[in-house]
Design a protein around this motif. Sequence first.
Motif, PDB file in Angstrom:
ATOM      1  N   ALA A 295       0.968  -1.315   0.029  1.00 51.16           N
ATOM      2  CA  ALA A 295      -0.061  -0.075   0.036  1.00 51.16           C
ATOM      3  C   ALA A 295       0.858   1.395  -0.107  1.00 51.16           C
ATOM      4  N   HIS A 296       2.136   1.133   1.096  1.00 49.10           N
ATOM      5  CA  HIS A 296       2.792   2.210   0.696  1.00 49.10           C
ATOM      6  C   HIS A 296       3.616   2.564  -0.437  1.00 49.10           C
ATOM      7  N   HIS A 297       3.833   1.448  -1.228  1.00 53.93           N
ATOM      8  CA  HIS A 297       4.436   1.415  -2.744  1.00 53.93           C
ATOM      9  C   HIS A 297       3.720   2.301  -3.568  1.00 53.93           C
ATOM     10  N   LYS A 298       2.398   1.910  -3.487  1.00 54.03           N
ATOM     11  CA  LYS A 298       1.385   2.385  -4.671  1.00 54.03           C
ATOM     12  C   LYS A 298       1.009   3.724  -4.398  1.00 54.03           C
TER      13      LYS A 298
ATOM     14  N   GLU B 188      -4.995   8.973  -8.505  1.00 53.89           N
ATOM     15  CA  GLU B 188      -4.716   7.643  -8.033  1.00 53.89           C
ATOM     16  C   GLU B 188      -3.882   7.676  -6.738  1.00 53.89           C
ATOM     17  N   ALA B 189      -2.962   8.516  -6.702  1.00 58.15           N
ATOM     18  CA  ALA B 189      -1.933   8.681  -5.783  1.00 58.15           C
ATOM     19  C   ALA B 189      -2.790   8.918  -4.403  1.00 58.15           C
ATOM     20  N   ALA B 190      -3.804   9.882  -4.473  1.00 57.91           N
ATOM     21  CA  ALA B 190      -4.547  10.401  -3.232  1.00 57.91           C
ATOM     22  C   ALA B 190      -5.538   9.246  -2.814  1.00 57.91           C
TER      23      ALA B 190
ATOM     24  N   GLY C   3       5.036  11.268  -0.813  1.00 55.19           N
ATOM     25  CA  GLY C   3       5.114  12.468  -1.293  1.00 55.19           C
ATOM     26  C   GLY C   3       6.390  13.083  -1.906  1.00 55.19           C
ATOM     27  N   GLN C   4       7.140  12.430  -1.874  1.00 52.37           N
ATOM     28  CA  GLN C   4       8.569  12.747  -2.471  1.00 52.37           C
ATOM     29  C   GLN C   4       8.360  12.635  -4.019  1.00 52.37           C
ATOM     30  N   TYR C   5       7.476  11.970  -4.667  1.00 54.06           N
ATOM     31  CA  TYR C   5       7.348  11.980  -6.176  1.00 54.06           C
ATOM     32  C   TYR C   5       6.005  12.218  -6.583  1.00 54.06           C
ATOM     33  N   ASN C   6       5.228  12.998  -5.695  1.00 51.03           N
ATOM     34  CA  ASN C   6       3.764  13.492  -5.943  1.00 51.03           C
ATOM     35  C   ASN C   6       3.233  14.364  -5.159  1.00 51.03           C
TER      36      ASN C   6
ATOM     37  N   VAL D 182       9.240   5.086  -9.921  1.00 52.86           N
ATOM     38  CA  VAL D 182       8.055   5.954 -10.132  1.00 52.86           C
ATOM     39  C   VAL D 182       7.423   5.597 -11.371  1.00 52.86           C
ATOM     40  N   LYS D 183       6.166   5.599 -11.524  1.00 52.13           N
ATOM     41  CA  LYS D 183       5.283   5.422 -12.712  1.00 52.13           C
ATOM     42  C   LYS D 183       4.945   6.724 -12.917  1.00 52.13           C
TER      43      LYS D 183
END
Length: 231
Positions: free
Chosen positions: A111-114, A123-125, A180-183, A230-231
């Motif tokens: 879940a953390h990875h996604k 999707e991130a939210a 939050g580092q990549y989004n 990161v996707k």
Amino acid sequence: MTVSKLVLYNSNLCPYAARAVLALAETNQEHEVVPIDLSVPRPEWYLKDINPYGQVPALKINDKDIILESLFVAEYIADLHPEAGLLPKDALQRAQTRYLIHHWGARTQPAHHKATFITDAAEAAANRETLVAELEKVNKLLVDAHRVESDGQGPFFLGDKFTFADLAIAPFLARFFLLGQYNDVKEITKAEFPQLERFFQWKEAVLARSSVQKATPSQETLVSSYRKWVK
């Protein structure tokens, strides 16, 4: 079996390998380290003589026997040093330790990875909400952990003492900040989610452990090295 020599095949960036590093540090076990670069194909000697899957960690014992997979390596080291108290003696605590580690690996970490390694905002939210729900389950496991009188009321999984459950999940707690580092998703905080109080108490205590800090690369290094996911 008398152990006269241990060689750890390790990558400092790998959270799984960090479990073995922590077990060695917590038991003060003498050992040698052979670094393995995971950014390039593994050398033929490693695939042939050490681990045909090319993964780390791997532990060589007395220049002969090999143990693979992080939990088995760390448990073997803990078994060599029962005086360190990493493995609980109580049967119920051992079972709960195994389940917490399993739950984190099967539910919480995915879940953390996604929620972390994705740039799509919606999707991130949504994935962040799923992660919070999973952390609520972890929080309950921490609250419900069986304690015996000698364990105390400390912040670790089983009380005052840093044990195997803390060790096994520590490297992933050390990478929790990557959310939050990549989004643009917000950090998950105790102020926003007071129902996670026990989780944050545990996380803060584990990350304050000297052995965990020494086994964890800098945040800048981790942010840079994990960007490839990161996707």
